[in-house]
Design a protein around this motif. Structure first.
Motif, PDB file in Angstrom:
ATOM      1  N   GLY A   1       0.749  -1.260   0.120  1.00 13.64           N
ATOM      2  CA  GLY A   1      -0.072  -0.177   0.170  1.00 13.64           C
ATOM      3  C   GLY A   1       0.963   1.226  -0.039  1.00 13.64           C
ATOM      4  N   THR A   2       0.355   2.233   0.674  1.00 10.88           N
ATOM      5  CA  THR A   2       1.189   3.505   0.902  1.00 10.88           C
ATOM      6  C   THR A   2       2.345   3.391   1.335  1.00 10.88           C
ATOM      7  N   PRO A   3       3.473   3.739   0.779  1.00 11.00           N
ATOM      8  CA  PRO A   3       4.786   3.735   1.550  1.00 11.00           C
ATOM      9  C   PRO A   3       4.963   4.942   2.567  1.00 11.00           C
ATOM     10  N   PRO A   4       5.620   4.692   3.636  1.00 10.07           N
ATOM     11  CA  PRO A   4       5.728   5.562   4.721  1.00 10.07           C
ATOM     12  C   PRO A   4       6.658   6.809   3.894  1.00 10.07           C
ATOM     13  N   GLN A   5       6.989   7.967   4.522  1.00 10.80           N
ATOM     14  CA  GLN A   5       7.836   8.937   4.264  1.00 10.80           C
ATOM     15  C   GLN A   5       9.216   8.545   4.516  1.00 10.80           C
ATOM     16  N   ALA A   6       9.998   9.234   3.673  1.00 12.77           N
ATOM     17  CA  ALA A   6      11.519   8.615   3.824  1.00 12.77           C
ATOM     18  C   ALA A   6      12.372   9.842   3.089  1.00 12.77           C
ATOM     19  N   ALA A   7      13.628  10.039   3.449  1.00  9.81           N
ATOM     20  CA  ALA A   7      14.365  11.266   2.984  1.00  9.81           C
ATOM     21  C   ALA A   7      14.423  10.831   1.647  1.00  9.81           C
ATOM     22  N   LYS A   8      14.553   9.779   1.007  1.00 12.83           N
ATOM     23  CA  LYS A   8      14.595   9.265  -0.403  1.00 12.83           C
ATOM     24  C   LYS A   8      13.755   8.136  -0.742  1.00 12.83           C
ATOM     25  N   THR A   9      12.815   8.118  -1.734  1.00 11.39           N
ATOM     26  CA  THR A   9      12.104   7.135  -2.261  1.00 11.39           C
ATOM     27  C   THR A   9      12.624   6.692  -3.390  1.00 11.39           C
ATOM     28  N   GLU A  10      12.809   5.512  -3.863  1.00 13.21           N
ATOM     29  CA  GLU A  10      13.061   4.926  -5.090  1.00 13.21           C
ATOM     30  C   GLU A  10      11.827   3.857  -5.608  1.00 13.21           C
ATOM     31  N   ASP A  11      11.177   4.453  -6.813  1.00 10.28           N
ATOM     32  CA  ASP A  11      10.161   3.616  -7.201  1.00 10.28           C
ATOM     33  C   ASP A  11      10.543   2.811  -8.331  1.00 10.28           C
ATOM     34  N   HIS A  12      10.415   1.424  -7.973  1.00  6.24           N
ATOM     35  CA  HIS A  12      10.861   0.374  -9.111  1.00  6.24           C
ATOM     36  C   HIS A  12       9.770  -0.120  -9.736  1.00  6.24           C
ATOM     37  N   GLY A  13       8.564   0.451  -9.621  1.00  7.69           N
ATOM     38  CA  GLY A  13       7.440   0.055 -10.493  1.00  7.69           C
ATOM     39  C   GLY A  13       6.878  -1.404 -10.078  1.00  7.69           C
ATOM     40  N   ASN A  14       6.781  -2.281 -11.050  1.00  8.70           N
ATOM     41  CA  ASN A  14       6.336  -3.716 -10.936  1.00  8.70           C
ATOM     42  C   ASN A  14       7.521  -4.590 -10.645  1.00  8.70           C
ATOM     43  N   ALA A  15       8.930  -4.013 -10.724  1.00  8.98           N
ATOM     44  CA  ALA A  15       9.995  -5.090 -10.626  1.00  8.98           C
ATOM     45  C   ALA A  15       9.851  -5.565  -9.294  1.00  8.98           C
ATOM     46  N   LEU A  16      10.549  -6.837  -9.239  1.00  8.48           N
ATOM     47  CA  LEU A  16      10.525  -7.656  -8.037  1.00  8.48           C
ATOM     48  C   LEU A  16      11.491  -7.071  -7.052  1.00  8.48           C
ATOM     49  N   LEU A  17      11.223  -6.827  -5.664  1.00 11.25           N
ATOM     50  CA  LEU A  17      12.275  -6.511  -4.606  1.00 11.25           C
ATOM     51  C   LEU A  17      12.455  -7.697  -3.848  1.00 11.25           C
ATOM     52  N   LEU A  18      13.461  -8.399  -4.257  1.00 15.08           N
ATOM     53  CA  LEU A  18      14.097  -9.721  -3.701  1.00 15.08           C
ATOM     54  C   LEU A  18      15.175  -9.396  -2.745  1.00 15.08           C
ATOM     55  N   PRO A  19      15.477 -10.610  -1.620  1.00 15.08           N
ATOM     56  CA  PRO A  19      16.579 -10.381  -0.721  1.00 15.08           C
ATOM     57  C   PRO A  19      17.850 -10.568  -1.763  1.00 15.08           C
ATOM     58  N   GLY A  20      19.078 -10.029  -1.329  1.00 10.58           N
ATOM     59  CA  GLY A  20      20.136 -10.244  -2.016  1.00 10.58           C
ATOM     60  C   GLY A  20      20.479 -11.778  -1.893  1.00 10.58           C
ATOM     61  N   ALA A  21      21.205 -12.215  -3.097  1.00 11.22           N
ATOM     62  CA  ALA A  21      21.601 -13.612  -2.958  1.00 11.22           C
ATOM     63  C   ALA A  21      22.909 -13.840  -2.185  1.00 11.22           C
ATOM     64  N   ILE A  22      22.833 -15.009  -1.246  1.00 10.87           N
ATOM     65  CA  ILE A  22      24.036 -15.383  -0.727  1.00 10.87           C
ATOM     66  C   ILE A  22      24.525 -16.732  -1.471  1.00 10.87           C
ATOM     67  N   ASP A  23      25.655 -16.494  -2.262  1.00 16.66           N
ATOM     68  CA  ASP A  23      26.173 -17.518  -3.075  1.00 16.66           C
ATOM     69  C   ASP A  23      26.999 -18.568  -2.292  1.00 16.66           C
ATOM     70  N   PRO A  24      26.491 -19.595  -1.718  1.00 13.59           N
ATOM     71  CA  PRO A  24      27.393 -20.586  -0.973  1.00 13.59           C
ATOM     72  C   PRO A  24      28.718 -21.213  -1.431  1.00 13.59           C
ATOM     73  N   GLN A  25      29.002 -20.833  -2.746  1.00 11.73           N
ATOM     74  CA  GLN A  25      30.203 -21.852  -3.261  1.00 11.73           C
ATOM     75  C   GLN A  25      30.870 -20.786  -4.461  1.00 11.73           C
ATOM     76  N   VAL A  26      31.992 -20.248  -4.035  1.00  2.00           N
ATOM     77  CA  VAL A  26      32.648 -19.358  -5.033  1.00  2.00           C
ATOM     78  C   VAL A  26      33.882 -19.648  -4.782  1.00  2.00           C
ATOM     79  N   HIS A  27      34.556 -19.714  -5.961  1.00  5.07           N
ATOM     80  CA  HIS A  27      36.057 -19.885  -5.959  1.00  5.07           C
ATOM     81  C   HIS A  27      36.953 -18.795  -6.702  1.00  5.07           C
ATOM     82  N   SER A  28      37.242 -17.535  -5.695  1.00  4.99           N
ATOM     83  CA  SER A  28      37.735 -16.462  -6.251  1.00  4.99           C
ATOM     84  C   SER A  28      39.470 -16.663  -6.573  1.00  4.99           C
ATOM     85  N   ARG A  29      39.786 -17.694  -6.135  1.00  5.97           N
ATOM     86  CA  ARG A  29      41.311 -17.728  -6.297  1.00  5.97           C
ATOM     87  C   ARG A  29      41.935 -19.192  -6.785  1.00  5.97           C
TER      88      ARG A  29
END
Length: 451
Positions: A35-63
């Motif tokens: 519904g109606t979002p609360p007030q904020a110093a900054k609001t960023e509207d992403h329309g109908n895009a999905l707001l998902l939790p940032g992924a945690i990749d459990p298996q990465v080989h950087s080196r």
């Protein structure tokens, strides 16, 4: 008045909330709703895009290969792919993360480079046994990695069953999970010899050298060791549906067993993709026939997949293009496209993006004991948010500018979702085109009560 409010379609681990919003203060989620979002110093509207939790990749080989990407590039690719935390494996080229001092050194070096947050796996050198495990846990190891197959006697050694049992017992006392590479050493070596003797060198060679039974036997061993020691045991990549059946069976018996589906086992198959890509699709365990892919999807829908990962590694292209399939390095890069790949497959199968929130964020946070800060969208957790918009586009590795690798098994693949923005602790680190976070922005995250 909140610091920041994001609006869009909020995806939690339980529901998809259209006309939603997330309020952020001091880098953490304060509230979320519809519904109606609360007030904020900054609001960023992403329309109908999905707001998902940032992924945690459990298996990465950087080196894994010196002179390649390092954390500078893995975390850049991660930010572009909607991944806000990576858990990096301990098998660095020339540097095994098998002591507390080594883990602390890697954490310092990674902290200077990382653009997103990172956790670190620990392991052992076989001659040390489990004696360094408690100190590595105190130094902040997120989990401990072992292997039933000896890829390299120094960098990636096999841990025999008796020693693995002792390590499991030590890990259990630390309250952490033991992750294991699941291939039966003797069976794989026997099959490699047979394939070589028969002169098979094309794309078929890899799958024939590492049959499904070799994976099932190793998986059974891992879970029996868990049952005997009380350790939380995690199979780090299962390419066969039998692995998920075994994990579910042990869970029904009351044991803390978990299992991981890499994105390539959900999106590539042997008869089409390996036949087409050759060495660029060589991964351990192998990419399997389509019937196994569909079997894994059935287990995913049934709730028998714990987490989804990349097993990301950016080998130089010359190490992936040998016409003799078995001579190529094993592994592939995919950090930049894991969320678009997974969301595309979910939507094509008419499955909810809630599964992405669970398997890419909430469950990895639980696996690594990070749920006080990381995971699905919840009040008090870090404001790690991935914005995904519906869009048909074709992946071009070189054009993105965010991947160290100049190749990908997904090159030319049409995807249905694109990452429009990534936020780490409330700060935008990717704007849909450019990675905004500088090296050093990422933080070392450790299990609750450690580090």
């Amino acid at each position: 008045m909140h610091d920041l409010v994001l609006t869009g379609t909020v995806v939690t681990t339980a529901a998809v909330q259209s006309d939603g919003w997330i309020a952020i203060d001091d880098g953490r989620i304060s509230r979320f709703g519809q519904g109606t979002p609360p007030q904020a110093a900054k609001t960023e509207d992403h329309g109908n895009a999905l707001l998902l939790p940032g992924a945690i990749d459990p298996q990465v080989h950087s080196r894994s290969q010196k002179g390649q990407e390092d954390f500078i590039w893995t975390t850049r690719s991660a930010a572009a792919g909607g991944v806000t935390t990576i858990a990096d494996m301990p098998y660095d080229d020339g540097f095994l993360v098998c002591t507390a001092d080594n883990l602390r050194l890697k954490a310092r070096e990674a902290g200077e480079q990382a653009r997103v947050d990172f956790a670190l796996w620990g392991t052992i050198a076989p001659h040390d046994g489990p004696r360094h495990i408690p100190d590595m846990a105190k130094a902040g190891a997120c989990a401990f990695k072992f292997s039933t197959f000896g890829t390299d006697p120094v960098r990636f050694p096999r841990i025999p069953a008796d020693l693995l049992a002792a390590c499991f017992a030590a890990v259990a006392r630390c309250g952490l999970a033991a992750g294991v590479h699941n291939e039966h050493d003797e069976m794989v070596r026997a099959n490699i010899r047979r394939v070589e003797e028969e002169g098979i060198t094309d794309w078929r060679a890899h799958g024939l050298s590492r049959p499904a039974l070799s994976e099932a036997l190793a998986t059974s061993e891992i879970y029996e060791l868990a049952a005997a020691t009380g350790c939380s045991a995690h199979v780090v990549h299962a390419s066969i549906e039998r692995g998920y059946e075994l994990c579910a069976a042990y869970r029904r018996q009351g044991f803390d067993t978990t299992i991981e589906a890499c994105i390539h086992y959900l999106t590539l198959d042997e008869e089409n993709d390996v036949a087409r890509l050759g060495g660029k699709a060589k991964i351990n365990p192998p990419i399997r026939p389509r019937r196994e892919v569909e079997g894994i999807w059935a287990h995913l829908v049934a709730g028998n997949v714990t987490v989804v990962s990349t097993d990301h590694v950016s080998w130089s292209e010359e190490r992936k293009t040998n016409p003799n399939m078995l001579k190529n390095a094993s592994g592939a890069p995919s950090l930049e496209v894991i969320y678009p790949l997974f969301l595309s497959e979910l939507s094509r199968r008419h499955l909810s993006p809630v599964l992405a929130a669970r398997l890419l964020a909430e469950n990895p946070a639980r696996l690594f004991r990070l749920t006080s800060r990381k995971g699905g969208i919840a009040i008090g957790r870090d404001a790690d948010i991935t914005v995904a918009r519906r869009e048909s586009w074709t992946y071009d590795t070189r054009a993105s500018g965010n991947s160290f690798a100049t190749w990908s098994p997904y090159e030319g693949r049409t995807l249905d979702w694109r990452i429009a923005a990534t936020y780490l602790r409330g700060t935008q680190v990717f704007d849909g085109t450019q990675v905004l976070a500088a090296p050093g922005h990422g933080q070392f995250v450790t299990p609750e009560g450690n580090g």
